[in-house]
Design an enzyme around this catalytic site. Structure first.
Site, mmCIF file in Angstrom:
data_model
loop_
_atom_site.group_PDB
_atom_site.id
_atom_site.type_symbol
_atom_site.label_atom_id
_atom_site.label_comp_id
_atom_site.label_asym_id
_atom_site.label_seq_id
_atom_site.Cartn_x
_atom_site.Cartn_y
_atom_site.Cartn_z
ATOM 1 N N SER A 119 5.325 -7.435 2.634
ATOM 2 C CA SER A 119 4.842 -6.864 1.369
ATOM 3 C C SER A 119 5.262 -7.712 0.170
ATOM 4 C CB SER A 119 5.417 -5.458 1.204
ATOM 5 O OG SER A 119 5.301 -5.030 -0.141
ATOM 6 N N ARG A 178 4.010 10.518 -7.955
ATOM 7 C CA ARG A 178 4.777 10.938 -6.777
ATOM 8 C C ARG A 178 6.000 11.742 -7.206
ATOM 9 N NH1 ARG A 178 4.796 4.920 -3.905
ATOM 10 N NH2 ARG A 178 2.554 4.566 -4.100
ATOM 11 N N HIS A 280 -3.179 4.775 1.697
ATOM 12 C CA HIS A 280 -1.794 4.461 1.356
ATOM 13 C C HIS A 280 -0.855 5.599 1.772
ATOM 14 C CE1 HIS A 280 0.094 1.182 -1.168
ATOM 15 N NE2 HIS A 280 1.138 1.971 -1.010
ATOM 16 N N SER A 312 -2.938 5.385 7.836
ATOM 17 C CA SER A 312 -2.620 6.633 7.127
ATOM 18 C C SER A 312 -2.638 7.839 8.062
ATOM 19 C CB SER A 312 -3.535 6.878 5.917
ATOM 20 O OG SER A 312 -3.324 5.858 4.942
ATOM 21 N N GLY A 313 -1.449 8.287 8.395
ATOM 22 C CA GLY A 313 -1.291 9.489 9.199
ATOM 23 C C GLY A 313 -1.142 9.263 10.693
ATOM 24 N N ARG A 315 0.670 8.966 13.959
ATOM 25 C CA ARG A 315 2.011 9.373 14.388
ATOM 26 C C ARG A 315 2.205 9.311 15.900
ATOM 27 N NH1 ARG A 315 2.212 8.439 9.965
ATOM 28 N NH2 ARG A 315 2.861 9.675 8.165
ATOM 29 N N GLY A 334 2.925 3.127 9.562
ATOM 30 C CA GLY A 334 3.755 3.110 8.360
ATOM 31 C C GLY A 334 5.040 3.908 8.525
ATOM 32 N N ARG A 335 5.045 5.108 7.967
ATOM 33 C CA ARG A 335 6.302 5.876 7.871
ATOM 34 C C ARG A 335 7.157 5.948 9.145
ATOM 35 N NH1 ARG A 335 2.937 8.829 4.269
ATOM 36 N NH2 ARG A 335 3.823 9.095 2.201
HETATM 37 C C1 FNR Z 1 3.952 1.844 1.843
HETATM 38 N N1 FNR Z 1 2.686 1.265 1.827
HETATM 39 C C2 FNR Z 1 2.531 0.010 1.275
HETATM 40 N N2 FNR Z 1 1.331 -0.619 1.329
HETATM 41 C C3 FNR Z 1 1.178 -1.859 0.834
HETATM 42 O O1 FNR Z 1 0.075 -2.394 0.900
HETATM 43 N N3 FNR Z 1 2.242 -2.506 0.284
HETATM 44 C C4 FNR Z 1 3.472 -1.959 0.186
HETATM 45 O O2 FNR Z 1 4.414 -2.557 -0.306
HETATM 46 C C5 FNR Z 1 3.628 -0.636 0.674
HETATM 47 N N4 FNR Z 1 4.845 -0.013 0.584
HETATM 48 C C6 FNR Z 1 5.029 1.205 1.200
HETATM 49 C C7 FNR Z 1 6.293 1.770 1.209
HETATM 50 C C8 FNR Z 1 6.516 2.959 1.893
HETATM 51 C C9 FNR Z 1 7.889 3.530 1.938
HETATM 52 C C10 FNR Z 1 5.439 3.604 2.562
HETATM 53 C C11 FNR Z 1 5.645 4.874 3.337
HETATM 54 C C12 FNR Z 1 4.176 3.049 2.515
HETATM 55 C C13 FNR Z 1 1.546 1.911 2.510
HETATM 56 C C14 FNR Z 1 1.493 1.535 3.975
HETATM 57 O O3 FNR Z 1 1.131 0.199 4.155
HETATM 58 C C15 FNR Z 1 0.485 2.411 4.739
HETATM 59 O O4 FNR Z 1 -0.768 2.352 4.125
HETATM 60 C C16 FNR Z 1 0.941 3.869 4.814
HETATM 61 O O5 FNR Z 1 2.316 3.939 5.106
HETATM 62 C C17 FNR Z 1 0.159 4.630 5.857
HETATM 63 O O6 FNR Z 1 0.471 5.992 5.823
HETATM 64 P P1 FNR Z 1 1.496 6.694 6.848
HETATM 65 O O7 FNR Z 1 0.913 6.533 8.213
HETATM 66 O O8 FNR Z 1 2.791 6.002 6.696
HETATM 67 O O9 FNR Z 1 1.572 8.112 6.408
#
Ligand code: FNR
Length: 387
Positions: A119, A178, A280, A312-313, A315, A334-335
């Protein structure tokens, strides 16, 4: 192995394998500010919830007595073969979650042969993460600065450091609303500041010194404010400006944050190689569609002409299969692993990703699928009663 260790040796994973307990374990193990930054979505989390509900609307229909014990998870994206369609989503500020940081995650990604996406908001430099990633597959995610010189510097550094594919995130030209972070505070651009992708950028440093008369390290707060202003400026670029990036990046380019069919068509028109259907993780527009809802119509519109990836989502292993069956060629996580990182560092991130891959692989077999190309709509049914 997980079964064997648990049942025969009483050895259990450090990080829970239950996706519904992962968040709580992270909440219990981490500092509140770090946890809140991972957890916190936009608004009342309506879109975060929708991301999960969207998966519940689709059910798999397993097939029996098929030769699926030997499975091939490999996929080809932009002419390169990857051992799995699963990728680490780009996530910023790892050092806020654990000192192992981006370098720890990049190392784990290489170990597992899963693509690492660095990132722009990372707390390790582009070069250090590349070194930690070694020969592993890696892409670079751009938060597109307003300042073209900084943009070019980031692109050059990424290209020189062996990042093959560029991901431009379009949905975060301004940070979403947020509440968890607004109420609870959050400091990612200050901790580990000297090593950041941005702060270690020579062009950024030079310009900062010119404008402020001091080095970045001597006035971290102003440097952080400048950097944030440049990448989360509140001012979006235009579709036409993608030409500028195209003329300075020789590899494939993917735009991230696509939810509308017309935007998918625009990305195609502008000559992008791929898109990531993503909201995101519900961190930007609360009340937006669950991301999986957007996937089928976008695949229908542009899937034949460009590579569609998804996040996104996600799990569980079944979630990955559903996204693939709906036409995604790759799925970003992601998470879940970020919580793993927060719980016990790179070992935790590794456990989570290994668990997810094992679940994915196992569930593919049990569903009757031997290779990724066999994922299609014939084993999915849409169920509208929810639950
Ligand atoms: C992100 N995401 C994200 N996306 C991106 O393009 N650059 C970034 O620096 C970040 N940073 C970031 C930090 C944190 C803590 C999270 C949780 C997410 C978004 C990430 O790439 C992705 O799109 C999401 O995390 C997908 O959703 P879920 O599955 O995590 O809910």
């Amino acid at each position: 192995n997980i079964y064997e260790n648990g049942m025969l040796r009483n050895q259990f994973p450090t990080v829970t394998t239950n996706p519904n307990k992962l968040e709580q374990q992270a909440r219990d193990s981490m500092e509140a500010k770090g946890f809140n930054f991972i957890f916190g979505g936009a608004g009342e989390h309506a879109t975060m919830d929708a991301n999960r509900l969207a998966f519940r609307q689709w059910k798999l229909i397993p097939r029996m007595l098929l030769p699926t014990s030997q499975r091939d998870l490999s996929v080809t994206l932009f002419g390169i073969e990857y051992s799995t369609p699963v990728l680490f989503a780009p996530v910023g500020a790892h050092c806020v979650f654990h000192a192992d940081g981006e370098c720890g995650v990049a190392e784990v990604a290489a170990d597992l042969d899963i693509t690492y996406i660095h990132s722009t908001a990372a707390t390790a430099s582009i070069e250090d993460a590349a070194r930690a990633n070694g020969n592993g597959p890696r892409w670079f995610q751009l938060y597109w600065p307003q300042n073209d010189e900084i943009t070019l510097s980031l692109l050059n550094r990424a290209s020189r450091s062996g990042y093959s594919t560029l991901v431009i995130t379009l949905d975060t030209w301004s940070l979403g609303w947020r509440p968890a972070n607004l109420d609870g505070g959050f400091v990612p651009f200050i901790k580990g500041v000297g090593d950041q992708a941005g702060f270690s950028d020579p062009v950024f440093r030079q310009q900062f010194k010119k404008n402020y008369g001091v080095e970045v390290e001597e006035d971290i707060i102003s440097a952080a404010a400048e950097w944030n202003k440049d990448i989360f400026s509140g001012q979006a670029h235009t579709w036409e400006q993608l030409e500028f990036i195209k003329s300075h990046w020789s590899g494939p380019i993917v735009v991230k944050g696509i939810q509308h069919v017309d935007d998918a068509r625009m990305a195609l028109k502008m000559g992008m190689d791929g898109i990531i259907v993503s909201n995101h993780g519900g961190r930007q527009v609360d009340g937006a569609l669950g991301s999986l809802e957007a996937l089928p119509e976008i695949v229908h519109a542009v899937g034949k002409d460009m590579t569609v990836l998804f996040d996104s989502g996600v799990r569980t292993g079944a979630d990955i299969i559903k996204a693939l069956c709906l036409g995604a060629k790759g799925v970003l996580i992601g998470r879940p692993w970020v919580y793993g990182l927060g719980i016990c560092g790179k070992a935790g991130a590794k456990e989570v990703m290994m668990g997810l891959l094992a679940d994915f692989d196992q569930t593919l077999g049990l569903t009757g699928i031997r290779s990724i190309s066999q994922c299609n709509r014939s084993i999915l049914r849409r169920i509208t009663y929810g639950g």
